[in-house]
Design a protein around this motif. Structure first.
Motif, PDB file in Angstrom:
ATOM      1  N   PRO A  35       0.718  -1.170  -0.298  1.00 58.75           N
ATOM      2  CA  PRO A  35      -0.132   0.402   0.279  1.00 58.75           C
ATOM      3  C   PRO A  35       1.257   1.409  -0.033  1.00 58.75           C
ATOM      4  O   PRO A  35       0.083   2.076  -1.052  1.00 58.75           O
ATOM      5  CB  PRO A  35      -0.928  -0.282   1.151  1.00 58.75           C
ATOM      6  N   LEU A  36       1.349   1.588   0.551  1.00 61.03           N
ATOM      7  CA  LEU A  36       2.583   2.781   0.855  1.00 61.03           C
ATOM      8  C   LEU A  36       3.825   2.900  -0.735  1.00 61.03           C
ATOM      9  O   LEU A  36       3.334   3.416  -0.864  1.00 61.03           O
ATOM     10  CB  LEU A  36       3.952   2.344   2.163  1.00 61.03           C
ATOM     11  N   ALA A  78       2.288   1.450  -3.272  1.00 61.02           N
ATOM     12  CA  ALA A  78       1.085   1.640  -4.519  1.00 61.02           C
ATOM     13  C   ALA A  78       1.277   3.314  -4.681  1.00 61.02           C
ATOM     14  O   ALA A  78       0.982   4.048  -5.311  1.00 61.02           O
ATOM     15  CB  ALA A  78       0.175   1.022  -4.328  1.00 61.02           C
ATOM     16  N   ALA A  79       0.934   3.879  -2.781  1.00 64.16           N
ATOM     17  CA  ALA A  79       0.426   5.614  -2.737  1.00 64.16           C
ATOM     18  C   ALA A  79       1.809   5.861  -3.846  1.00 64.16           C
ATOM     19  O   ALA A  79       1.572   7.327  -3.626  1.00 64.16           O
ATOM     20  CB  ALA A  79       0.048   6.126  -0.895  1.00 64.16           C
ATOM     21  N   ALA A 137       2.105   6.688  -6.961  1.00 65.38           N
ATOM     22  CA  ALA A 137      -0.019   7.570  -7.633  1.00 65.38           C
ATOM     23  C   ALA A 137       1.217   8.850  -7.905  1.00 65.38           C
ATOM     24  O   ALA A 137       0.688   9.498  -8.343  1.00 65.38           O
ATOM     25  CB  ALA A 137      -0.871   7.265  -6.594  1.00 65.38           C
ATOM     26  N   SER A 138       1.880   9.306  -5.974  1.00 64.82           N
ATOM     27  CA  SER A 138       2.502  10.180  -5.641  1.00 64.82           C
ATOM     28  C   SER A 138       3.480  10.377  -7.033  1.00 64.82           C
ATOM     29  O   SER A 138       2.917  11.862  -7.498  1.00 64.82           O
ATOM     30  CB  SER A 138       2.695  10.498  -4.796  1.00 64.82           C
ATOM     31  N   GLY A 195       0.826  11.327 -10.281  1.00 69.85           N
ATOM     32  CA  GLY A 195       0.562  12.648  -9.977  1.00 69.85           C
ATOM     33  C   GLY A 195       1.345  13.610  -9.963  1.00 69.85           C
ATOM     34  O   GLY A 195       0.904  14.357 -10.848  1.00 69.85           O
ATOM     35  N   LEU A 196       2.380  13.440  -9.173  1.00 72.09           N
ATOM     36  CA  LEU A 196       3.560  14.585  -9.470  1.00 72.09           C
ATOM     37  C   LEU A 196       3.624  15.324 -11.237  1.00 72.09           C
ATOM     38  O   LEU A 196       4.259  15.936 -11.719  1.00 72.09           O
ATOM     39  CB  LEU A 196       4.410  15.134  -8.608  1.00 72.09           C
ATOM     40  N   LEU A 206       2.254  14.804 -13.634  1.00 72.10           N
ATOM     41  CA  LEU A 206       1.810  14.627 -14.879  1.00 72.10           C
ATOM     42  C   LEU A 206       1.674  16.543 -14.432  1.00 72.10           C
ATOM     43  O   LEU A 206       1.533  17.181 -15.229  1.00 72.10           O
ATOM     44  CB  LEU A 206       0.169  15.067 -14.198  1.00 72.10           C
ATOM     45  N   VAL A 207       2.240  17.222 -13.654  1.00 73.86           N
ATOM     46  CA  VAL A 207       2.575  18.136 -12.979  1.00 73.86           C
ATOM     47  C   VAL A 207       3.814  18.950 -13.960  1.00 73.86           C
ATOM     48  O   VAL A 207       3.901  19.793 -14.582  1.00 73.86           O
ATOM     49  CB  VAL A 207       2.462  18.883 -11.974  1.00 73.86           C
ATOM     50  N   LEU A 217      -3.523   1.529   1.646  1.00 74.30           N
ATOM     51  CA  LEU A 217      -3.804   2.472   1.090  1.00 74.30           C
ATOM     52  C   LEU A 217      -4.247   4.434   0.551  1.00 74.30           C
ATOM     53  O   LEU A 217      -3.839   5.150   0.778  1.00 74.30           O
ATOM     54  CB  LEU A 217      -4.031   1.562  -0.709  1.00 74.30           C
ATOM     55  N   TRP A 252      -2.802   5.885   2.407  1.00 72.82           N
ATOM     56  CA  TRP A 252      -1.494   6.728   2.592  1.00 72.82           C
ATOM     57  C   TRP A 252      -1.735   7.939   1.541  1.00 72.82           C
ATOM     58  O   TRP A 252      -0.498   8.830   1.064  1.00 72.82           O
ATOM     59  CB  TRP A 252      -0.108   6.233   1.622  1.00 72.82           C
ATOM     60  N   LEU A 253      -2.790   7.125   1.072  1.00 70.40           N
ATOM     61  CA  LEU A 253      -2.878   8.508  -0.668  1.00 70.40           C
ATOM     62  C   LEU A 253      -3.868   9.088  -0.063  1.00 70.40           C
ATOM     63  O   LEU A 253      -3.174  10.748  -0.526  1.00 70.40           O
ATOM     64  CB  LEU A 253      -4.057   7.545  -1.883  1.00 70.40           C
ATOM     65  N   ILE A 285      -4.270  17.983  -8.500  1.00 72.78           N
ATOM     66  CA  ILE A 285      -3.493  16.955  -7.667  1.00 72.78           C
ATOM     67  C   ILE A 285      -4.203  15.814  -6.755  1.00 72.78           C
ATOM     68  O   ILE A 285      -4.362  15.332  -6.010  1.00 72.78           O
ATOM     69  CB  ILE A 285      -2.657  16.678  -8.361  1.00 72.78           C
ATOM     70  N   PHE A 333      -6.228  12.658  -5.212  1.00 75.28           N
ATOM     71  CA  PHE A 333      -5.564  11.577  -4.302  1.00 75.28           C
ATOM     72  C   PHE A 333      -7.291  11.664  -2.894  1.00 75.28           C
ATOM     73  O   PHE A 333      -7.193  10.172  -2.825  1.00 75.28           O
ATOM     74  CB  PHE A 333      -4.316  12.168  -3.987  1.00 75.28           C
TER      75      PHE A 333
END
Lengths: 150, 238, 568
Positions: free
Chosen positions: A107-108, A110-111, A114-115, A118-119, A121-122, C118, C121-122, C166, C170
């Motif tokens: 999970p950590l 995966a986040a 995702a970060s 996401g970042l 994309l910027v 998850l 953390w998101l 963003i 999230f």
């Protein structure tokens, strides 16, 4: 019908009715479409739940015929409802009866993936592409962790 | 510790303040705002009444049913169908009443007047206003630090055509108890009739960026003859 | 586990009898640890977003700009709102839900434990990303509502605004996944005997909240995606000059935004409905009516969104006026349920109950100003003024925050094994009550006098100075109140000075009180029989009936009153 189903059905019924009323009163597209989709989404849940629950829970599914029951079971296995949950009919829980996952790093990660995406994309693909790679690794690790544990 | 007394005092103080709230609104300056003020007062009375009843019941509970250290359990009442029917019905009736009053004022205030109102175009831009008297083509434009003064006649219906050059602004005159957004791409209208001469401040009320807080203007309401004179002088000036 | 065994446990924030290190928390899938992570993260953002508001209040005390410029002020109010709504209130809700839903239904964990981790953390990542705008040349500065065209590429260029988008995506994704988890848990993992209508009201409210989250956060995420496309990929969805619509953003945002405020209050209605019955010695009055009212609020909330758009001139004001006023009915009815619960009870006024009473009075005020705003003609006068700011702070601070504080005093003992100090709690309560009213009540008057919201400055000629001074003074009192709370939590929990908490310090009703404080890893070693919505109460009554020489089932005394706070 079980309370769980009625719970979704109420929302489906209300948003369907109010959506039609709203369209007639305003001819406004955005709100009408959103209300309609809420009605469809919750209505869909009622239908799917009905099939799945009929197939897996005794008190609700006794009247189920062959085809409906098989279809429901197929859906149930697909979404992970394949067996009746232990809590639905078994003894009270005691220590050690059910293995509880102790921890997982996925999970950590995966986040984190995702970060990065996401970042990225910027700030650019130099960040998001490695993020996608990490996400792929995470998905693989997440799924296979279950096999390793069992 | 006098906690119950403190709470009762607070209830009384709040009641006094709500009455002050009624007096603290702007003195109404348009025909429409008179109706809004009346509607507001109706709502205030209803709200104050509900507050006194509900807060009073809570205060009564606190005073009367405080545990005094006696250890027995109270009667475990948890249902009363008649009570529940009553307390669903009463708020429903109150809401229906308030809605009917609201609909009446809304329909009257928002109704488009027949006839030929004075047409003023209001254009918001970052971060000032441009007013144009459509028929006479007189235009006033504000600049940073010098808000424009819109002169209008008392007693005549004015139709504001609202537009925006860039982002969403809002045309807000507190004394008129009204505002309307200026939305790019949307043709908005606001009609009103001023019934008190005077000078009224106005301000943009929809956050529109950096200097939103400085986007002010004034409205000076004068007699119709004064207005005609003023308009003529504006037309003549370069 | 007996109290004696508890007293032998190590001090500090331990869980399940083991010391938990950083690595344990980074990889945990235990709903209790995730719940604590959410809770303390939410409280951290409360401090951050609260600090922003104190800076704003310092600037607004007197006319003319003193030490801020408009650009900074606009970022402050944007991130104050964003931070409080998405990264304080939601995480606190998810923290309490995570910790207590499985306990209250007698389950060992949630349905999807890794997914649960998850979502945390998101949520944390989203908050950090959104606030990182401050570090890269300016955070978002267009209000938490993000109206276009202001939030579009022309009028808000800059990466801070993109980071805001963003961060919110999230937060939304985290919420949706968490909601799915809760619904699955509640539907499929209830202990035997725990029918839907024997669940505690907090769990019921979380169920309705989860449904709202699942159906409305996707709309926000979609709208944010479209805004991102407009901003970075040349889209013109919201660009009126190119055939797009500025109003469309408002429809999408508020279709999410109004259910969002119910998402922020319904769990706290649930918290209050847990505490008031326990501290009244009676069951909740009208359990079914209460659940029905909650479901009605949830369902009605889909059809009120455009009461935020009355002044745009392009929506059916009458339709939204009637739906918005209708939703006041089930909300108001709950007050009568709460009052009837207390009626003829034996009321105890420890800190959890104090904050519940504060909640009742403050939410009453906020709730009563709602119908004013639901009446379009009145809304034309007070929309976008401090009247609205007063209204939503009364319902959000007086409602959600007061109830969150009540939950802290009520449930932190269960979560950490330590009672919070009662005297500091009482001081915290009174400071908060006074500070809150001094801060937010005058805002009603300012709004009626025509002071718009979101302005960095106002002229002396406006006559608004005196009220602003009072408001800023109130906010200083609130700041002190938070310090009192922070000290209480730090000293009682992290320094271990709080009295050791037994299984059931308050005389509770629901299943979380049937296990140790904190619960073991698997939550329960045994469950009492579940035959009503108050299984622990029933077990307590049965236990005293079996031993007739014991006293009648009694109203418990305050457990921390007869123990010295531990200096250990």
């Amino acid at each position: 019908m079980a309370e769980e189903l009625r719970f979704f059905l109420r929302t489906a019924a209300y948003t369907a009715v109010i959506g039609i009323l709203y369209w007639i009163l305003s001819y406004e597209w955005a709100g009408s479409v959103m209300l309609a989709f809420v009605a469809v989404a919750t209505g869909l849940v009622v239908v799917v739940f009905f099939l799945v629950v009929r197939a897996t829970r005794g008190p609700l599914g006794d009247g189920g015929g062959g085809k409906v029951r098989r279809a429901g079971l197929a859906v149930a296995r697909l979404v992970g409802f394949a067996e009746p949950r232990g809590a639905a009919g078994a003894e009270p829980l005691a220590a050690g009866l059910e293995p509880i996952p102790v921890g997982s790093v996925w999970p950590l990660l995966a986040a984190a993936a995702a970060s990065m995406i996401g970042l990225g994309l910027v700030y650019g693909p130099w960040l998001s592409l490695p993020g996608v790679a990490l996400a792929a690794i995470t998905v693989w690790g997440w799924i296979t962790q279950l096999d390793a544990r069992n | 510790m006098g906690r119950h007394r403190g709470l009762r005092l607070r209830a009384i103080a709040l009641l006094a303040v709500t009455l002050a709230l009624a007096a603290c609104t702007q003195p109404p300056a348009t025909v429409e705002s008179d109706r809004v003020q009346g509607l507001y007062n109706l709502f205030l009375v209803a709200a104050a009444g509900v507050f006194v009843v509900v807060a009073g019941l809570i205060g009564w509970n606190i005073v009367r049913y405080r545990s005094r250290g006696d250890e027995s359990l109270p009667v475990q009442t948890n249902t009363n169908l008649l009570l529940e029917i009553i307390w669903w019905a009463l708020p429903t009736l109150l809401v229906i009443g308030l809605f009917v009053a609201s609909a009446a004022v809304l329909n009257t205030n928002d109704a488009r007047h027949a006839g030929s109102p004075l047409q003023v175009k209001v254009e918001g831009f970052q971060w000032q206003w441009r007013f144009t008297y459509l028929e006479s083509r007189v235009q006033l434009t504000g600049a940073p630090g010098s808000p424009p003064e819109l002169v209008l006649p008392v007693g005549a219906t004015i139709d504001f055509e609202l537009a925006s050059d860039d982002v969403i602004h809002a045309f807000f005159i507190p004394s008129f108890l009204v505002k309307r957004d200026t939305v790019p791409g949307v043709d908005n209208h606001l009609q009103l009739t001023i019934d008190q001469p005077g000078t009224y401040t106005g301000q943009c009320a929809e956050f529109c960026g950096l200097l939103h807080d400085q986007m002010r203007f004034t409205i000076r309401a004068v007699s119709p003859s004064e207005f005609t004179t003023w308009l003529a002088s504006q037309r003549a000036a370069p | 586990m007996t109290t004696a065994e508890l007293q032998q446990r190590a001090r500090g924030p331990v869980l399940a009898g083991e010391r938990a290190g950083i690595v344990d928390f980074l990889t945990t899938t235990d709903h209790k640890r995730i719940g604590l992570l959410y809770l303390f993260t939410g409280l951290g953002f409360f401090l951050l977003a609260g600090a922003l508001s104190l800076v704003m209040r310092a600037e607004l005390t007197f006319p003319d700009l003193q030490f801020l410029d408009e650009a900074t002020y606009n970022q402050l109010f944007t991130m104050h709102g964003t931070g409080m709504i998405f990264f304080f209130a939601s995480p606190v809700v998810f923290g309490l839900a995570n910790y207590f839903i499985p306990l209250q239904i007698g389950a060992p964990d949630v349905a999807f434990p890794r997914l649960n981790a998850l979502t945390y953390w998101l949520a944390l990542g989203g908050g950090l990303i959104a606030f990182s705008g401050f570090l890269v040349g300016g955070a978002a500065a267009f209000g938490w509502t993000g109206y276009v065209p202001l939030s579009g590429p022309i009028f808000s260029p800059g990466s801070g605004s993109n980071l805001w988008i963003i961060g919110l995506v999230f937060a939304g994704t985290s919420g949706i996944l968490g909601a799915v988890n809760f619904v699955a848990t509640i539907f499929s993992m209830r202990a035997p005997g725990m029918t839907m209508f024997r669940m505690p009201v907090f769990t019921w409210n979380m169920l309705v909240t989860s449904l709202l989250i699942m159906l409305t956060f996707p709309v926000l995420t979609g709208a944010l995606a479209l805004l991102f496309i407009d901003r970075t990929l040349g889209g013109h969805v919201f660009d009126p000059a190119a055939g797009g619509s500025a109003i469309l953003w408002q429809h999408l945002f508020w279709f999410f935004g109004h259910p969002e405020v119910y998402i922020l209050i319904l769990p706290f209605f649930g918290v209050v409905t847990e505490i008031i019955p326990v501290f009244s010695g009676k069951p909740v009055f009208g359990y079914r009516g209460f659940v029905f009212a909650t479901m009605l609020i949830g369902v009605l909330s889909y059809s009120v969104w455009a009461h935020h758009m009355f002044t745009t001139g392009v929506v059916s004001n009458l339709f939204f006026a009637i739906t918005s006023m209708m939703i006041a009915i089930p909300t108001g009815v709950k007050f009568f349920n709460w009052i009837a619960t207390m009626w003829r009870g034996r009321l105890r006024f420890q800190t959890p109950m104090l904050f519940c009473i504060g909640f009742l009075l403050m939410f009453l005020v906020g709730g009563l100003t709602g119908p004013f705003l639901a009446s379009p003609a009145i809304d034309y006068a007070v929309h976008d003024t401090y009247y609205v700011v007063a209204h939503f702070h009364y319902v959000l601070f007086g409602g959600s925050v007061f109830a969150a504080f009540a939950a802290l005093y009520y449930w932190l003992p269960k979560m950490t094994g330590h009672m919070l100090d009662e005297r500091l709690g009482v001081a915290h309560f009174w400071l908060t009550l006074v500070g809150m009213n001094l801060t937010f009540f005058p805002m009603h008057l300012l709004g009626l006098e025509g002071m718009p919201r979101r302005i960095a400055d106002y002229p002396a000629s406006s006559g608004w100075t005196l009220l602003n001074v009072i408001i800023s003074g109130g906010s200083a009192i609130l700041a002190v109140s938070i310090l009192v709370l922070a000290w209480n939590v730090v000293a009682s929990v992290f320094l271990g000075r709080g009295a050791v908490a037994p299984d059931d310090p308050w005389g509770g009703y629901s299943l979380e009180w049937a296990t140790s404080s904190p619960p073991p890893h698997h939550n329960f070693t045994a469950l009492p029989p579940i035959r009503s919505e108050r299984p622990v109460f029933d077990a307590r009554v049965a236990a005293s009936a079996v031993r007739p020489e014991a006293a009648e089932p009694s109203v418990p005394t305050d457990p921390s009153a007869d123990q010295e706070t531990d200096r250990g």
